[in-house]
Design a protein around this motif. Structure first.
Motif, mmCIF file in Angstrom:
data_model
loop_
_atom_site.group_PDB
_atom_site.id
_atom_site.type_symbol
_atom_site.label_atom_id
_atom_site.label_comp_id
_atom_site.label_asym_id
_atom_site.label_seq_id
_atom_site.Cartn_x
_atom_site.Cartn_y
_atom_site.Cartn_z
ATOM 1 N N ILE A 1 91.500 0.934 26.225
ATOM 2 C CA ILE A 1 91.955 1.971 27.150
ATOM 3 C C ILE A 1 93.113 1.437 27.979
ATOM 4 N N ILE A 2 94.181 2.228 28.073
ATOM 5 C CA ILE A 2 95.346 1.876 28.886
ATOM 6 C C ILE A 2 95.601 3.049 29.832
ATOM 7 N N PRO A 3 94.872 3.112 30.930
ATOM 8 C CA PRO A 3 95.010 4.252 31.837
ATOM 9 C C PRO A 3 96.300 4.186 32.645
ATOM 10 N N SER A 4 96.658 5.322 33.227
ATOM 11 C CA SER A 4 97.822 5.351 34.106
ATOM 12 C C SER A 4 97.575 4.448 35.307
ATOM 13 N N VAL A 5 98.654 4.040 35.967
ATOM 14 C CA VAL A 5 98.556 3.100 37.088
ATOM 15 C C VAL A 5 97.602 3.623 38.157
ATOM 16 N N SER A 6 97.663 4.912 38.437
ATOM 17 C CA SER A 6 96.840 5.482 39.507
ATOM 18 C C SER A 6 95.357 5.537 39.154
ATOM 19 N N GLN A 7 95.026 5.390 37.869
ATOM 20 C CA GLN A 7 93.640 5.528 37.431
ATOM 21 C C GLN A 7 93.024 4.223 36.923
ATOM 22 N N GLN A 8 93.727 3.113 37.083
ATOM 23 C CA GLN A 8 93.258 1.880 36.464
ATOM 24 C C GLN A 8 91.948 1.357 37.042
ATOM 25 N N GLN A 9 91.601 1.757 38.247
ATOM 26 C CA GLN A 9 90.360 1.274 38.863
ATOM 27 C C GLN A 9 89.184 2.219 38.666
ATOM 28 N N ASP A 10 89.374 3.264 37.874
ATOM 29 C CA ASP A 10 88.294 4.216 37.634
ATOM 30 C C ASP A 10 87.126 3.506 36.944
ATOM 31 N N PRO A 11 85.937 3.547 37.526
ATOM 32 C CA PRO A 11 84.798 2.838 36.928
ATOM 33 C C PRO A 11 84.382 3.371 35.567
ATOM 34 N N ARG A 12 84.818 4.575 35.211
ATOM 35 C CA ARG A 12 84.431 5.146 33.918
ATOM 36 C C ARG A 12 85.024 4.393 32.739
ATOM 37 N N TRP A 13 86.074 3.608 32.977
ATOM 38 C CA TRP A 13 86.668 2.836 31.877
ATOM 39 C C TRP A 13 85.735 1.733 31.391
ATOM 40 N N ALA A 14 84.656 1.503 32.086
ATOM 41 C CA ALA A 14 83.702 0.472 31.662
ATOM 42 C C ALA A 14 83.118 0.760 30.280
ATOM 43 N N VAL A 15 83.188 2.015 29.839
ATOM 44 C CA VAL A 15 82.643 2.350 28.513
ATOM 45 C C VAL A 15 83.585 1.910 27.386
ATOM 46 N N ALA A 16 84.818 1.523 27.725
ATOM 47 C CA ALA A 16 85.743 1.017 26.709
ATOM 48 C C ALA A 16 85.420 -0.440 26.392
ATOM 49 N N HIS A 17 85.721 -0.862 25.176
ATOM 50 C CA HIS A 17 85.516 -2.259 24.808
ATOM 51 C C HIS A 17 86.545 -3.169 25.477
ATOM 52 N N HIS A 18 87.753 -2.649 25.648
ATOM 53 C CA HIS A 18 88.844 -3.439 26.224
ATOM 54 C C HIS A 18 89.674 -2.532 27.127
ATOM 55 N N GLN A 19 90.274 -3.117 28.168
ATOM 56 C CA GLN A 19 91.181 -2.381 29.046
ATOM 57 C C GLN A 19 92.414 -3.223 29.294
ATOM 58 N N ALA A 20 93.580 -2.561 29.366
ATOM 59 C CA ALA A 20 94.832 -3.266 29.617
ATOM 60 C C ALA A 20 95.733 -2.424 30.492
ATOM 61 N N VAL A 21 96.733 -3.074 31.067
ATOM 62 C CA VAL A 21 97.712 -2.389 31.907
ATOM 63 C C VAL A 21 98.728 -1.651 31.048
ATOM 64 N N ASP A 22 99.123 -2.252 29.931
ATOM 65 C CA ASP A 22 100.053 -1.609 29.016
ATOM 66 C C ASP A 22 99.927 -2.252 27.638
ATOM 67 N N LEU A 23 100.712 -1.782 26.700
ATOM 68 C CA LEU A 23 100.597 -2.228 25.312
ATOM 69 C C LEU A 23 101.059 -3.658 25.085
ATOM 70 N N ARG A 24 101.645 -4.295 26.086
ATOM 71 C CA ARG A 24 102.014 -5.695 25.911
ATOM 72 C C ARG A 24 100.791 -6.571 25.681
ATOM 73 N N ALA A 25 99.618 -6.059 26.048
ATOM 74 C CA ALA A 25 98.381 -6.817 25.849
ATOM 75 C C ALA A 25 97.869 -6.742 24.416
ATOM 76 N N LEU A 26 98.356 -5.792 23.623
ATOM 77 C CA LEU A 26 97.780 -5.573 22.296
ATOM 78 C C LEU A 26 97.999 -6.735 21.325
ATOM 79 N N PRO A 27 99.193 -7.334 21.231
ATOM 80 C CA PRO A 27 99.351 -8.434 20.275
ATOM 81 C C PRO A 27 98.342 -9.563 20.476
ATOM 82 N N ALA A 28 98.098 -9.962 21.714
ATOM 83 C CA ALA A 28 97.132 -11.032 21.970
ATOM 84 C C ALA A 28 95.711 -10.578 21.633
ATOM 85 N N LEU A 29 95.408 -9.315 21.929
ATOM 86 C CA LEU A 29 94.084 -8.789 21.594
ATOM 87 C C LEU A 29 93.882 -8.797 20.079
#
Length: 224
Positions: free
Chosen positions: A188-216
Motif C-alpha cells: 500500500i502506498i497511500p497519499s501523504v495525508s493518509q499515511q498514518q491511517d491505522p487501516r493500512w495495517a491489513v496490508a503486507h507492506h507499506q511505503a511512502v512511494d514506489l522508490r521502495a519497490l525495487p528493494a522490496l
C-alpha cells in the motif's frame, strides 16, 4: 505464500502510476457542491478506488433526488480526468525505476484498475509505459468493481499466475480490500495525508512511494 514464489506484480493505476487522484476528487467536489450538497473533501476520499459508475451511485444513495443525473456526473468526471492527464499528467515518484526493477527480476506485469479504457489509454500514452505491461485489466465492464476482487483475479488469470504469487500495489482502501480478497500479497502506498491511517495495517507492506519497490522485490524474490 512463500515470498520466493513471487512471479508477478499487478499495479493499480490512479494514485499509483499517475498523480490523478486529486483531479478525480476535485471533479467530484465540483459536481456535488454545484448541486448545493454539504460535502467535505474527506468524505470524497472515501470513494477512492471505486469505479466511476459506483462513485455516482454512492453519492446518489446518500443524496437521492429526481435531478441527480448519475450518468452526467460520471461523464463530467471522466472528461475532467482525461483532460488533466493529457495536459498535465505526471508519473508518481519512482514509477519508471519500479517498472524496470520488475522486469529485471523476471516478473510479469499487470495493470488492474477501476478506470475506463479511455482513461487507461490516456495514462499509458502520456507516461509512455504501455510496453511494460503483459496484461491490462479494467473493471469497467465487470459486474463489480473494487473492493470486489474480480479485477485482480481476472488480471492474474490472464497473466497465467496464481493470485498467491502476485504482489498488488495499491493506494486506496477499496483497492487494498480487493487485493487482499484475491489473496495476493499487497503493497500500500497511500497519499501523504493518509499515511498514518491505522487501516493500512491489513496490508503486507507499506511505503511512502514506489522508490521502495525495487528493494522490496529483492527481498521477495530472493531464495529462502
Amino acid at each position: 505464500m512463500e515470498t520466493s514464489q513471487l512471479q508477478a506484480v499487478i499495479f493499480d493505476m490512479d494514485g499509483v502510476l499517475i498523480d490523478s487522484e486529486p483531479v478525480w476528487q476535485q471533479a467530484e467536489f465540483d459536481v456535488l457542491t454545484g448541486k448545493g450538497l454539504p460535502i467535505t473533501r474527506n468524505e470524497i476520499a472515501q470513494t477512492t478506488g471505486l469505479r466511476i459508475d459506483e462513485v455516482a451511485q454512492y453519492w446518489y444513495r446518500l443524496f437521492p433526488s429526481d435531478d441527480f443525473d448519475t450518468a452526467a456526473m460520471a461523464d463530467y468526471i471522466i472528461e475532467q480526468v482525461i483532460h488533466y492527464i493529457r495536459q498535465d499528467g505526471t508519473a508518481m515518484t519512482g514509477v519508471y525505476d519500479a517498472l524496470r526493477a520488475c522486469r529485471q527480476q523476471g516478473l510479469k506485469l499487470g495493470l488492474a484498475t477501476s478506470s475506463s479504457s479511455d482513461i487507461i489509454d490516456a495514462v499509458l500514452e502520456k507516461l509512455q509505459i504501455r510496453e511494460f505491461f503483459d496484461v491490462i485489466q479494467s473493471a469497467e465492464h465487470l459486474p463489480y468493481g473494487k473492493p470486489h476482487p474480480e479485477v485482480y483475479l481476472r488480471c492474474a488469470a490472464a497473466l497465467g499466475i496464481a493470485p498467491g504469487k502476485c504482489l498488488a500495489v495499491e493506494d486506496s482502501l477499496n483497492g487494498l480490500i480487493a487485493a487482499r480478497a484475491a489473496r495476493m500479497q499487497t503493497l500500500i502506498i497511500p497519499s501523504v495525508s493518509q499515511q498514518q491511517d491505522p487501516r493500512w495495517a491489513v496490508a503486507h507492506h507499506q511505503a511512502v512511494d514506489l522508490r521502495a519497490l525495487p528493494a522490496l522485490l529483492q527481498r521477495l524474490c530472493s531464495p529462502r
